[in-house]
Design a protein around this motif. Structure first.
Motif, PDB file in Angstrom:
ATOM      1  N   PHE A   1       0.857  -1.187   0.000  1.00 36.11           N
ATOM      2  CA  PHE A   1       0.000   0.000   0.000  1.00 36.11           C
ATOM      3  C   PHE A   1       0.892   1.236   0.000  1.00 36.11           C
ATOM      4  O   PHE A   1       1.896   1.286   0.725  1.00 36.11           O
ATOM      5  CB  PHE A   1      -0.896  -0.021   1.248  1.00 36.11           C
ATOM      6  CG  PHE A   1      -1.802   1.172   1.364  1.00 36.11           C
ATOM      7  CD1 PHE A   1      -2.831   1.356   0.465  1.00 36.11           C
ATOM      8  CD2 PHE A   1      -1.619   2.117   2.365  1.00 36.11           C
ATOM      9  CE1 PHE A   1      -3.671   2.462   0.556  1.00 36.11           C
ATOM     10  CE2 PHE A   1      -2.444   3.215   2.464  1.00 36.11           C
ATOM     11  CZ  PHE A   1      -3.474   3.391   1.556  1.00 36.11           C
TER      12      PHE A   1
ATOM     13  N   HIS B   1     -11.100  13.346   0.471  1.00 33.65           N
ATOM     14  CA  HIS B   1      -9.636  13.243   0.438  1.00 33.65           C
ATOM     15  C   HIS B   1      -9.227  12.989  -1.008  1.00 33.65           C
ATOM     16  O   HIS B   1      -9.857  12.179  -1.696  1.00 33.65           O
ATOM     17  CB  HIS B   1      -9.233  12.081   1.351  1.00 33.65           C
ATOM     18  CG  HIS B   1      -7.767  11.811   1.480  1.00 33.65           C
ATOM     19  ND1 HIS B   1      -6.796  12.745   1.211  1.00 33.65           N
ATOM     20  CD2 HIS B   1      -7.097  10.699   1.878  1.00 33.65           C
ATOM     21  CE1 HIS B   1      -5.604  12.204   1.431  1.00 33.65           C
ATOM     22  NE2 HIS B   1      -5.756  10.976   1.830  1.00 33.65           N
TER      23      HIS B   1
ATOM     24  N   GLU C   1      -6.195  11.875  -2.171  1.00 34.88           N
ATOM     25  CA  GLU C   1      -5.147  10.903  -2.485  1.00 34.88           C
ATOM     26  C   GLU C   1      -5.732   9.870  -3.457  1.00 34.88           C
ATOM     27  O   GLU C   1      -6.912   9.497  -3.357  1.00 34.88           O
ATOM     28  CB  GLU C   1      -4.626  10.233  -1.203  1.00 34.88           C
ATOM     29  CG  GLU C   1      -3.294   9.555  -1.452  1.00 34.88           C
ATOM     30  CD  GLU C   1      -2.495   9.226  -0.191  1.00 34.88           C
ATOM     31  OE1 GLU C   1      -3.019   9.369   0.925  1.00 34.88           O
ATOM     32  OE2 GLU C   1      -1.326   8.817  -0.341  1.00 34.88           O
TER      33      GLU C   1
ATOM     34  N   ASP D   1      -5.906   6.773  -3.949  1.00 27.18           N
ATOM     35  CA  ASP D   1      -6.639   5.561  -3.568  1.00 27.18           C
ATOM     36  C   ASP D   1      -8.120   5.849  -3.332  1.00 27.18           C
ATOM     37  O   ASP D   1      -8.921   4.922  -3.211  1.00 27.18           O
ATOM     38  CB  ASP D   1      -6.003   4.857  -2.359  1.00 27.18           C
ATOM     39  CG  ASP D   1      -5.730   5.767  -1.186  1.00 27.18           C
ATOM     40  OD1 ASP D   1      -5.430   6.954  -1.403  1.00 27.18           O
ATOM     41  OD2 ASP D   1      -5.803   5.295  -0.033  1.00 27.18           O
ATOM     42  N   HIS D   2      -8.487   7.141  -3.297  1.00 25.27           N
ATOM     43  CA  HIS D   2      -9.900   7.513  -3.142  1.00 25.27           C
ATOM     44  C   HIS D   2     -10.411   8.397  -4.263  1.00 25.27           C
ATOM     45  O   HIS D   2     -11.612   8.589  -4.392  1.00 25.27           O
ATOM     46  CB  HIS D   2     -10.113   8.242  -1.807  1.00 25.27           C
ATOM     47  CG  HIS D   2      -9.485   7.525  -0.663  1.00 25.27           C
ATOM     48  ND1 HIS D   2      -9.941   6.303  -0.229  1.00 25.27           N
ATOM     49  CD2 HIS D   2      -8.408   7.816   0.092  1.00 25.27           C
ATOM     50  CE1 HIS D   2      -9.164   5.873   0.753  1.00 25.27           C
ATOM     51  NE2 HIS D   2      -8.231   6.774   0.965  1.00 25.27           N
TER      52      HIS D   2
ATOM     53  N   HIS E   1      -4.382  13.172   6.586  1.00 20.82           N
ATOM     54  CA  HIS E   1      -2.966  13.478   6.661  1.00 20.82           C
ATOM     55  C   HIS E   1      -2.498  14.309   5.459  1.00 20.82           C
ATOM     56  O   HIS E   1      -1.306  14.461   5.236  1.00 20.82           O
ATOM     57  CB  HIS E   1      -2.149  12.170   6.737  1.00 20.82           C
ATOM     58  CG  HIS E   1      -2.341  11.312   5.500  1.00 20.82           C
ATOM     59  ND1 HIS E   1      -1.300  10.873   4.748  1.00 20.82           N
ATOM     60  CD2 HIS E   1      -3.441  10.887   4.858  1.00 20.82           C
ATOM     61  CE1 HIS E   1      -1.748  10.165   3.716  1.00 20.82           C
ATOM     62  NE2 HIS E   1      -3.041  10.171   3.774  1.00 20.82           N
TER      63      HIS E   1
ATOM     64  N   ASP F   1      -9.472   9.161   6.015  1.00 24.12           N
ATOM     65  CA  ASP F   1      -8.503   8.115   6.384  1.00 24.12           C
ATOM     66  C   ASP F   1      -8.505   7.817   7.884  1.00 24.12           C
ATOM     67  O   ASP F   1      -8.012   6.765   8.315  1.00 24.12           O
ATOM     68  CB  ASP F   1      -7.083   8.554   5.998  1.00 24.12           C
ATOM     69  CG  ASP F   1      -6.723   8.215   4.557  1.00 24.12           C
ATOM     70  OD1 ASP F   1      -7.396   7.362   3.945  1.00 24.12           O
ATOM     71  OD2 ASP F   1      -5.754   8.802   4.047  1.00 24.12           O
TER      72      ASP F   1
ATOM     73  N   TYR G   1      -1.406   1.098  10.843  1.00 24.47           N
ATOM     74  CA  TYR G   1      -1.897   2.059   9.848  1.00 24.47           C
ATOM     75  C   TYR G   1      -1.766   3.488  10.406  1.00 24.47           C
ATOM     76  O   TYR G   1      -1.227   4.379   9.741  1.00 24.47           O
ATOM     77  CB  TYR G   1      -3.367   1.731   9.533  1.00 24.47           C
ATOM     78  CG  TYR G   1      -4.069   2.742   8.676  1.00 24.47           C
ATOM     79  CD1 TYR G   1      -4.055   2.623   7.287  1.00 24.47           C
ATOM     80  CD2 TYR G   1      -4.753   3.818   9.242  1.00 24.47           C
ATOM     81  CE1 TYR G   1      -4.707   3.556   6.489  1.00 24.47           C
ATOM     82  CE2 TYR G   1      -5.397   4.748   8.453  1.00 24.47           C
ATOM     83  CZ  TYR G   1      -5.377   4.614   7.085  1.00 24.47           C
ATOM     84  OH  TYR G   1      -6.009   5.536   6.297  1.00 24.47           O
TER      85      TYR G   1
ATOM     86  N   HIS H   1     -10.854   3.279   4.822  1.00 26.83           N
ATOM     87  CA  HIS H   1     -10.222   1.948   4.787  1.00 26.83           C
ATOM     88  C   HIS H   1     -10.692   1.192   6.025  1.00 26.83           C
ATOM     89  O   HIS H   1     -10.905   1.790   7.079  1.00 26.83           O
ATOM     90  CB  HIS H   1      -8.695   2.039   4.862  1.00 26.83           C
ATOM     91  CG  HIS H   1      -8.062   2.822   3.757  1.00 26.83           C
ATOM     92  ND1 HIS H   1      -7.989   2.369   2.459  1.00 26.83           N
ATOM     93  CD2 HIS H   1      -7.450   4.038   3.756  1.00 26.83           C
ATOM     94  CE1 HIS H   1      -7.360   3.263   1.712  1.00 26.83           C
ATOM     95  NE2 HIS H   1      -7.039   4.294   2.474  1.00 26.83           N
TER      96      HIS H   1
HETATM   97 FE1  FEO Z   1      -4.531   9.129   2.376  1.00 25.83          FE
HETATM   98 FE2  FEO Z   1      -6.301   6.363   1.947  1.00 25.83          FE
HETATM   99  O1  FEO Z   1      -5.379   7.862   1.365  1.00 25.83           O
END
Ligand code: FEO
Length: 393
Positions: free
Chosen positions: A22, A78, A80, A82-83, A145, A164, A192, A223
């Protein structure tokens, strides 16, 4: 996967069981979940997209969840990837959709999707969006973050869409859909948290102060499992973690050994600490074990012994890399005892002290023990003294 989590509100996220790292750095042996949610009210809101790795699967879940309706809003908590990486695909599929996000998130759209334009609604801290019966209240969470992050709270159902925050590593098909179905949420929840958010304790504190007065009934992160029971447990952990408090009494031993001599010393210290009554001793071989787990344990315990070899007139690379990561993560408020090994010019202790000296409220306790190649009988007294010194703290 589709599951109801609250009235008119369902989960439409996807598991990723093919991912080995990840963020290209964290091992995820149990896979990863990219969570996304849907609220069907007078207006329809999609809450975040997912990583494009599982984009087609997500679009199928979305289609099923929509039950023939058309989404009015995409709430982006967010940016980033992954989203966010499916934002353009979603906007192309539903051209009237409006993206609801902070101004900073909207500014990032242009960076990720050059040349595309979107209909957007910028929200500030405290702004609301009515969907009919449901009202979403936005709370900005800068640096939890990333700087553009916001969470939202559904005033009708008490669901907190927490971005997150309160996430964990692991696919839902392996760890459980709800937190209370997860046998050991804290293990991967902690790894995490410290690796993703550990540096940002202050911003997490600010977010907690906004969230606590709302007394959310459900926490729906981006997540990991949806949290619906004993929320105080998770909130208390976040309080401890974000204030860099000690979660577990004990000592963490981190060791970086080239030919096994330093590893023998670290193993000896582990056995002595247990014989001396230390309640728990965690151990990491920094040359082989998961570096993210070593970071997690460094934050979990209040005391650490670092035993490392000298190398190239400095510190053996795995120990250097570990301390560098702790520096980056704002590791603080801890006690450390040191062992260095050097066959001809021990130099590890000097570098460890320099690096630890640059960290906030990190105290070196006891006399640093220097081993020459292999532990000798007459090294034991100094090592026992070091173990006593760290145990006394
Ligand atoms: Fe900060 Fe799950 O991306």
């Amino acid at each position: 996967m589709i599951r109801n989590i609250a009235p008119d509100t369902c989960y439409i996220g996807v598991d990723d069981l093919d991912l080995n790292l990840f963020e290209s750095q964290y091992r995820v042996p149990e896979g990863m979940a990219y969570n996304s949610y849907l609220i069907l009210d007078d207006k329809v809101a999609v809450m975040d997209t997912v990583d494009e790795r599982k984009g087609e699967e997500w679009l199928a879940c979305l289609e099923e969840g929509l039950q023939g309706r058309i989404p009015d809003y995409l709430v982006v908590h967010h940016m980033e990837p992954d989203h966010s990486s499916m934002i353009l695909s979603l906007a192309q599929r539903y051209p009237g959709i409006r993206i609801v996000a902070t101004a900073k998130a909207i500014a990032l759209l242009g960076q990720f999707f050059e040349g595309s334009s979107f209909e957007t609604i910028a929200v500030k801290d405290g702004d609301t969006l009515s969907l009919g019966h449901h009202t979403l209240r936005f709370l900005t969470a800068p640096m939890v973050h990333w700087p553009e992050v916001a969470v939202s709270y559904d005033e009708l159902t008490g669901v907190l869409f927490s971005a997150d925050a309160f996430g964990k590593f692991g696919a839902l098909s392996t760890c459980g859909f709800f937190g209370d179905e997860d046998g050991d949420w804290v293990c991967e929840g902690r790894r995490y948290y410290f690796n993703i958010c550990g540096k940002y304790g202050g911003p997490v504190q600010v977010l907690l102060k906004k969230v606590l007065p709302l007394s959310p009934k459900v926490i729906a992160p981006l997540h990991g499992p949806v949290l619906r029971k004993d929320l105080g447990y998770y909130l208390d952990l976040y309080e401890t973690w974000s204030t860099y408090g000690v979660e577990t009494e004990g000592v963490f031993i981190a060791c970086a050994s080239i030919h096994g001599g330093t590893l023998d010393v670290a193993t000896y210290l582990r056995d002595r600490l247990l014989e001396m009554g230390c309640p728990k001793v965690a151990f990491s071989d920094l040359t082989r074990d998961d570096p993210a787990e070593a970071v997690e344990d460094a934050f979990r315990y209040g005391r650490m012994i670092l035993a490392a070899s000298s190398y190239d007139g400095g510190l053996f690379t795995p120990a250097y890399s570990f301390l560098h990561t702790l520096q980056m993560k704002a590791w603080q408020k801890r006690k450390v005892a040191l062992v260095e090994n050097g066959s001809w010019a021990p130099s590890a202790g000097r570098v460890m002290k320099e690096m630890l000296g640059a960290m906030k409220d990190v105290e070196i306790v006891g006399e640093t023990v220097t081993i020459r190649s292999r532990m000798k009988e007459n090294d034991r007294a100094a090592l026992d003294k070091l173990a006593e010194a760290i145990l006394k703290q």
